[in-house]
Design an enzyme around this catalytic site. Structure first.
Site, mmCIF file in Angstrom:
data_model
loop_
_atom_site.group_PDB
_atom_site.id
_atom_site.type_symbol
_atom_site.label_atom_id
_atom_site.label_comp_id
_atom_site.label_asym_id
_atom_site.label_seq_id
_atom_site.Cartn_x
_atom_site.Cartn_y
_atom_site.Cartn_z
ATOM 1 N N ASP A 9 0.866 -1.178 0.000
ATOM 2 C CA ASP A 9 0.000 0.000 0.000
ATOM 3 C C ASP A 9 0.903 1.229 0.000
ATOM 4 O O ASP A 9 2.066 1.170 0.419
ATOM 5 C CB ASP A 9 -0.894 -0.024 1.244
ATOM 6 C CG ASP A 9 -1.628 1.275 1.445
ATOM 7 O OD1 ASP A 9 -2.380 1.686 0.545
ATOM 8 O OD2 ASP A 9 -1.419 1.903 2.508
ATOM 9 N N TYR A 11 -0.173 5.075 0.789
ATOM 10 C CA TYR A 11 -0.385 6.144 1.759
ATOM 11 C C TYR A 11 -0.593 5.591 3.175
ATOM 12 O O TYR A 11 -1.513 4.829 3.420
ATOM 13 C CB TYR A 11 -1.567 7.013 1.336
ATOM 14 C CG TYR A 11 -1.285 7.697 0.011
ATOM 15 C CD1 TYR A 11 -0.379 8.752 -0.055
ATOM 16 C CD2 TYR A 11 -1.883 7.266 -1.168
ATOM 17 C CE1 TYR A 11 -0.086 9.367 -1.262
ATOM 18 C CE2 TYR A 11 -1.593 7.871 -2.383
ATOM 19 C CZ TYR A 11 -0.692 8.912 -2.418
ATOM 20 O OH TYR A 11 -0.385 9.516 -3.618
#
Length: 216
Positions: A9, A11
């Site tokens: 991922d 952010y």
């Protein structure tokens, strides 16, 4: 078991979502952490609500809307500051252990990609700013399917593109809800629990919990 494919991922996992506010703490004062928390919370809330409504808009637009709400909630009316904060979001700091961790995985022959709600231009800017380009093989943006995580089709982009089974992929996120979605999809999910938060989503547990990326 050693895996040859890692998906990260972006952010909150690779990039510090609070870096934009922190960089402008002088203008925001001691409220900057609360404002940043509101910004992030609303950014995610808007993605989930729009996903449930079937009303897609870009993650960048949600980021703008979330900031507008955060500033209004804290009674800040400063267009110049708003623009500064939005500009800073394109070049968020990566966490200190990101480069070393990806470099180590790369030396081990690991395939590395990013899967994010972020739009392709947001991700490209962040990766370039953090100088991670040579360490990342692919970047998957949910803009391709126009639905936000944790919809299964967002994780399926990886297995479709790489022609592999979910169990062949390790998915790494600092967002517990994202880990739950990845676990349900069938990835080997790892939760980066930097803040030492209590666990949740018990039915979709991570395969492993670590405190930092360096612990991978």
């Amino acid at each position: 078991m050693r895996h040859s494919a890692f998906i990260f991922d972006a952010y909150g996992t690779l990039f510090d979502v609070h870096a934009a506010m922190r960089a402008n703490a002088g203008a925001l004062g001691d409220r900057w952490e609360a404002i940043s928390a509101t910004w992030r919370t609303k950014q995610l809330e808007y993605s989930w609500v729009r996903g449930l409504m079937g009303s897609y808009t870009s993650f960048w637009r949600l980021t703008e809307e979330a900031l507008d709400h955060a500033l209004a909630l804290h009674r800040i009316d400063d267009p110049a500051l708003r623009n500064t904060l939005l500009d800073a979001y394109w070049t968020l700091d990566s966490y200190p252990d990101v480069h070393e961790t990806l470099e180590r995985l790369r030396k081990e022959g690991t395939r590395i990609a990013i899967l994010s709600n972020g739009s392709p231009d947001m991700l490209a800017a962040a990766v370039d700013s953090a100088r991670l380009g040579e360490l990342v093989d692919d970047m998957f943006s949910i803009e391709a399917v126009k639905v936000f995580k944790t919809a299964p089709e967002t994780y399926r982009m990886v297995t479709d593109a790489w022609d592999c089974k979910p169990k062949k992929v390790v998915f790494v996120s600092a967002n517990r809800w994202d880990v739950a979605g990845a676990a349900k999809f069938g990835f080997h999910a790892i939760w980066i629990n930097r803040a030492g938060l209590p666990d949740e989503y018990a039915n979709y547990a991570p395969d492993r919990v670590v405190a930092t990326l360096a612990d991978l």
